[in-house]
Design an enzyme around this catalytic site. Structure first.
Site, mmCIF file in Angstrom:
data_model
loop_
_atom_site.group_PDB
_atom_site.id
_atom_site.type_symbol
_atom_site.label_atom_id
_atom_site.label_comp_id
_atom_site.label_asym_id
_atom_site.label_seq_id
_atom_site.Cartn_x
_atom_site.Cartn_y
_atom_site.Cartn_z
ATOM 1 N N GLU A 186 109.686 105.191 46.403
ATOM 2 C CA GLU A 186 108.923 106.389 46.743
ATOM 3 C C GLU A 186 109.568 107.276 47.813
ATOM 4 O OE1 GLU A 186 106.202 107.507 45.298
ATOM 5 O OE2 GLU A 186 105.993 105.823 43.910
ATOM 6 N N SER A 461 47.876 77.147 44.386
ATOM 7 C CA SER A 461 47.924 75.784 44.935
ATOM 8 C C SER A 461 49.118 75.519 45.829
ATOM 9 C CB SER A 461 47.921 74.770 43.785
ATOM 10 O OG SER A 461 46.708 74.830 43.072
#
Length: 762
Positions: A186, A461
């Site tokens: 690059e 319950s």
């Protein structure tokens, strides 16, 4: 007489004027350019110093900790390694690899920055004996190890204001080969130019003229960084000029290494689940499941190649195209003597990306991540955390989450054909007080209403164990072998309608032992005991157990007329599993920034004791009986006796089906119901239990271990009278009970028996 020609003087005059005008314009332009450069220098320097990029909060699951005698099997460890993208090999030579041995596994753990600090790569051997780890040894020196942590799985992200995904890494962690290859491809003159490279521009111009099209760019890394951070993608001369000026400023104000590090954290590498992946740190995880330090030449070549066109060279969509680009860069690396011929040959023969990689996360976890996001909002975080990023370490267990999701998707169609039937599942590690898994919808991927957290439903319950436990710790009131009464009850209160509670089968068993009443989930005994305990006291117990929502102070609370979310129910039952000690459940263990600096660490929580040790033990014994022989006995066929404790819950008109089960490590809560609160005609045992059963089947079982405190001993109880009798009596029901001295002449009938003259003599 002829006239003199004046045209040359006029031409000279106009030329002089043009030159002067040009000089003036140049001065004005220089002043403007200088002013613009000063502006860029001030604004760009400030922005680059403090706001280079936004970083998200990256979320990790729990770390699987290996230690001698830990109840972990080889199969579980292999499954974890596969989730972490470890490679099974015949010879372990590099990090991220493992192999099977005669008695265990050889593993080369990757380096990782854990919440409590970084740990280097570690090669070790783990040996197993049955369903436990026998020993841990470091390799190659065979030194004994006390514990080894595997790195935690990455499970998702929380945005920091943008949709960009990145994991910030320092330049010191990036392999030098990656840096050299990036500059080779690059920007060869990166360390020698001033932000722009006229040599690169000329080289690119020649290449483009020869090709008669744009085949090469002349932008430096600094220019690319400027474009990515501050400029649009439009192709105009003004944007290009602006890019060059900004590159000059950055190069003047900041070091090359600062610019390079920022570039490596900013460069775009593609998409993952709709989020843009930026930076080398997360890209290495995305494509290879590796840390940056582990990248080999083939990995580096691919990543550098992808930079040119992340969509065009996406190895998941276009593997052949990506491989050609990778191999071209490998050739450049070899030609420039960055790698050897052996490295080159080995690299070109590697698959483009390992099997199973190409995703940061395999699935979205909207319901668990919602809980993490809520808790994160309660923490005191730095105001600018978006610029340093966060790493959030949670209690998330991928095995538990998978078990919960599969149970929901497979069991719901079998339980009911009602497409409106909804579900919530919460799994918590009660030993750590951490939330391990959450499912808040019949479609585990659906984003929206999270029933695990936000569905506030009557618990039925499920409240009974709290009633009995509180009664157990009130001196001289109730024991497991005490007599309770399953008989009709009419409660009349001034100014209130009469209340006549019923059993679910509309029948009454008369006098029965408290243990049997709890195991069979009889309503009337629970109501009577609850009224003796007191509604106000029961309300206080709920609050101490983690309930922070309003609690109705009415007698019906004894039958579960209090609405709680599945998450809160899980917290209450985690308290019971801890024999009466409450600790708040959390999903977050610790938070650091991307550099590993600690921001939050959950402090050790001693917990608040809700029930004393004796009451905590007795209620656990009773809830184990629920699974062994009561409403949860459907689990015995799968897991055997004495392995689990649990409780079912069913509300009026069968609108809610609950089941909670726990072993020595995990609490699993399941709720079934409809959002419109219509009946689903399922009890806790016929509905929620079946989902819980599959969840438990898919998870490692840690059999329940009940440790009786010193005050508890074996007690004998008369089966019809509910009073203490000697344990040797043939008809005695044996239960753990608080130690008390019985009369020496207590008979098996429960009465004091007269001693014979012979007994009195001796």
């Amino acid at each position: 007489m002829t006239r003199k020609k004046k045209r040359p003087q006029q031409s000279t005059s106009w030329l002089r004027r043009l030159v002067v005008l040009g000089l003036k314009l140049a001065v004005v332009g220089a002043v403007i350019l200088l002013g613009y450069l000063i502006y860029l220098d001030a604004s760009l320097t400030q922005r680059f110093s403090t706001e280079r990029h936004e970083a998200p909060a990256l979320v990790y699951g729990r770390s699987l900790t290996l230690a001698p005698q830990a109840p972990i099997t080889r199969t579980e460890v292999i499954a974890e390694l596969q989730r972490l993208n470890y490679e099974q090999t015949q010879q372990v030579t590099d990090t991220g690899q493992y192999r099977l041995t005669q008695y265990g596994l050889e593993i080369y753990r990757r380096p990782f920055d854990f919440a409590d600090g970084p740990q280097m790569a570690q090669r070790f051997q783990v040996n197993f004996a049955g369903e436990r780890i026998q020993s841990l040894q470091s390799l190659p020196n065979s030194r004994s190890l006390e514990r080894v942590q595997l790195e935690p799985p990455y499970i998702g992200r929380l945005a920091g204001g943008s949709e960009e995904n990145r994991l910030l890494v320092g330049l010191e962690r990036v392999p030098s080969l990656l840096i050299e290859t990036l500059l080779l491809v690059e920007d060869r003159d990166f360390y020698h130019h001033w932000g722009i490279s006229f040599t690169s521009i000329a080289r690119a111009a020649v290449a483009n003229i020869v090709a008669m099209r744009t085949v090469q760019g002349g932008s430096t890394l600094t220019q690319q960084l400027v474009k990515n951070l501050y400029l649009t993608r439009e192709r105009t001369l003004w944007r290009k000029a602006n890019e060059a000026l900004m590159a000059l400023v950055l190069d003047y104000r900041f070091s090359k290494n600062e610019i390079l590090e920022t570039y490596l954290n900013e460069v775009y590498f593609g998409q993952d689940h709709g989020s843009a992946v930026h930076g080398i740190g997360l890209a290495s995880r995305l494509y290879f499941g590796k840390q940056v330090e582990e990248l080999d030449p083939a990995d580096i070549a691919l990543l550098v190649g992808v930079i040119k066109g992340p969509s065009y060279y996406d190895p998941r969509r276009y593997p052949e195209r990506a491989q050609q680009r990778r191999d071209l860069i490998l050739q450049l690396m070899f030609n420039d003597h960055l790698i050897s011929q052996a490295d080159y040959v080995r690299s070109v023969n590697q698959p483009i990306i390992p099997p199973g990689s190409g995703r940061l996360v395999t699935a979205n976890l909207p319901h668990y991540m919602e809980l993490v996001k809520y808790e994160l909002g309660q923490l005191r975080l730095p105001d600018d955390w978006q610029y340093e990023g966060l790493r959030i370490f949670t209690y998330f267990d991928p095995a538990a989450q998978l078990a919960a999701e599969q149970a929901v998707q497979q069991q719901l169609p079998q339980i009911s054909q009602d497409n409106e039937l909804q579900v919530a599942v919460v799994v918590a590690n009660h030993q750590q007080a951490g939330v391990a898994a959450v499912v808040g919808d019949r479609n585990p991927r659906r984003v929206g209403f999270n029933r695990a957290v936000a569905a506030i439903r009557p618990v039925g319950s499920l409240i009974k164990p709290l009633i009995y436990a509180e009664a157990f710790q009130q001196p001289g009131t109730l024991e497991l072998g005490s007599m309770v009464h399953d008989e009709p009850l009419l409660l009349q209160r001034q100014g209130q309608p009469d209340w006549e509670p019923q059993n679910y089968d509309r029948e009454f068993n008369g006098p029965m032992l408290a243990y049997d009443a709890l195991v069979q989930s009889r309503n009337l005994p629970a109501v009577r005991v609850g009224l003796e305990v007191g509604v106000e006291r029961l309300s206080a117990v709920l609050q101490q157990s983690g309930v922070d929502s309003p609690i109705p102070q009415v007698p019906a609370i004894t039958l579960g007329a209090v609405a709680l979310s599945p998450l809160v129910v899980t917290e209450v039952y985690s308290m019971l599993a801890q024999q009466g000690v409450h600790r708040p459940l959390q999903s977050i263990q610790a938070v650091t920034n991307h550099e590993g600096i600690g921001i939050y660490q959950r402090p050790p929580v001693a917990g608040q004791r809700v029930f004393d040790e004796a009451a905590g033990f007795l209620i656990n014994f009773g809830l184990r009986g629920v699974v062994n022989e009561g409403t949860g006995r459907g689990l015995v066929e799968s897991f055997g006796l004495n392995k689990l404790a649990g409780k079912s819950g069913t509300t009026n008109d069968y609108r809610d089906s609950w089941f909670v089960a726990y072993d020595h490590q995990h609490v699993t809560t399941v709720w079934l119901g409809r959002d419109d609160n219509q009946p689903i005609y399922l009890t806790g045992s016929r509905g929620a239990l079946r989902v819980a059963q599959q969840v438990l089947t898919a998870m490692p079982l840690h059999p329940l271990q009940l440790s009786a405190p010193a005050t508890i001993t074996a007690g004998g109880f008369h089966p019809e009278l509910g009073i203490r009798i000697p344990t040797h009596c043939e008809h005695a029901r044996l239960f753990p009970a608080v130690h008390k001295k019985l009369p020496e002449n207590l008979g098996c009938s429960g009465n004091i028996e007269e001693k014979s003259w012979w007994q009195r003599l001796f």
